[in-house]
Design an enzyme around this catalytic site. Structure first.
Site, mmCIF file in Angstrom:
data_model
loop_
_atom_site.group_PDB
_atom_site.id
_atom_site.type_symbol
_atom_site.label_atom_id
_atom_site.label_comp_id
_atom_site.label_asym_id
_atom_site.label_seq_id
_atom_site.Cartn_x
_atom_site.Cartn_y
_atom_site.Cartn_z
ATOM 1 N N CYS A 293 4.049 -0.348 4.787
ATOM 2 C CA CYS A 293 3.599 -1.332 3.794
ATOM 3 C C CYS A 293 4.721 -2.185 3.208
ATOM 4 O O CYS A 293 4.465 -3.028 2.353
ATOM 5 C CB CYS A 293 2.850 -0.636 2.663
ATOM 6 S SG CYS A 293 3.909 0.372 1.612
ATOM 7 N N CYS B 248 14.826 14.262 2.187
ATOM 8 C CA CYS B 248 15.018 14.356 3.634
ATOM 9 C C CYS B 248 13.893 13.539 4.279
ATOM 10 O O CYS B 248 12.732 13.949 4.268
ATOM 11 C CB CYS B 248 14.949 15.827 4.022
ATOM 12 S SG CYS B 248 15.220 16.167 5.749
ATOM 13 N N CYS C 275 4.697 7.674 0.329
ATOM 14 C CA CYS C 275 4.804 6.341 -0.257
ATOM 15 C C CYS C 275 3.686 6.162 -1.287
ATOM 16 O O CYS C 275 2.518 6.418 -0.991
ATOM 17 C CB CYS C 275 4.696 5.283 0.840
ATOM 18 S SG CYS C 275 4.669 3.586 0.220
ATOM 19 N N CYS D 248 9.295 1.098 3.279
ATOM 20 C CA CYS D 248 8.261 1.818 4.020
ATOM 21 C C CYS D 248 7.869 1.001 5.249
ATOM 22 O O CYS D 248 7.586 -0.192 5.145
ATOM 23 C CB CYS D 248 7.049 2.042 3.117
ATOM 24 S SG CYS D 248 5.669 2.864 3.953
ATOM 25 N N CYS E 58 1.033 3.272 0.026
ATOM 26 C CA CYS E 58 0.138 3.415 1.186
ATOM 27 C C CYS E 58 -0.099 4.858 1.624
ATOM 28 O O CYS E 58 -0.767 5.094 2.621
ATOM 29 C CB CYS E 58 0.676 2.600 2.361
ATOM 30 S SG CYS E 58 2.159 3.296 3.115
#
EC number: 1.8.4.12
Length: 130
Positions: free
Chosen positions: A50, A119, A96, A47, A99
Site C-alpha cells: 500500500c 525483524c 501494516c 509497505c 492494509c
C-alpha cells in the site's frame, strides 16, 4: 487512517507469488535471502502492498538474524502488533496498519534506545532512497 482493502484476486494481480505468500498469507522469506538484509541505503522503507511509510533507514541495524532489522517504526501508528502463537512459539506479529500486510515480528532483544528488534521480511518492503 483509512484501511486499504482488496480482493484476493486483486492482491494476486499486484504482488508476485513470494510477496503474496508473505504479506497476505503470513509466510516468511528464507533468512539471508532478502534484498534489504544487508542494504545500507539512506531512505524510507514503505509497505509493498500500500506504499505506507513503515521504517526510516536510520533505525536499521545488523542483528545477524538474516532479515532486515529495525529498532523502531517510523511512527507507532504505522503498524499493528498481534499476539502470534503459531509454530509452538509465543511471538508478536507486526502488520501494516493501513492494509494489514504481514511484515514480520518484533522481539525484545534489540539495541538502545528502544530495546526492540523489528525483524521484517524484505519482500514486504520497498525502499525509497533520499
Amino acid at each position: 487512517m483509512e484501511k486499504l482493502q482488496k480482493t484476493v484476486d486483486e492482491w494476486k494481480a499486484m504482488l508476485d507469488p513470494e510477496q503474496y505468500n508473505v504479506c497476505r498469507l503470513k509466510g516468511t522469506e528464507r533468512p539471508f535471502s532478502g534484498k534489504y538484509n544487508a542494504t545500507k541505503t539512506d531512505g524510507v522503507y514503505h509497505c509493498i502492498c500500500c506504499n505506507a511509510p513503515l521504517f526510516d533507514s536510520t533505525t536499521k541495524f545488523d542483528s545477524g538474524c538474516g532479515w532486515p532489522s529495525f529498532y523502531a517504526p517510523i511512527a507507532d501508528s504505522a503498524m499493528v502488533e498481534i499476539r502470534d502463537v503459531s509454530h509452538g512459539m509465543i511471538r508478536t506479529e507486526v502488520t501494516c496498519a493501513k492494509c494489514d500486510a504481514h511484515l514480520g515480528h518484533v522481539f525484545p532483544d534489540g539495541p538502545p534506545p528502544t530495546g526492540l528488534r523489528y525483524c521484517i521480511n524484505s519482500v514486504c518492503l520497498d525502499l525509497v532512497p533520499r
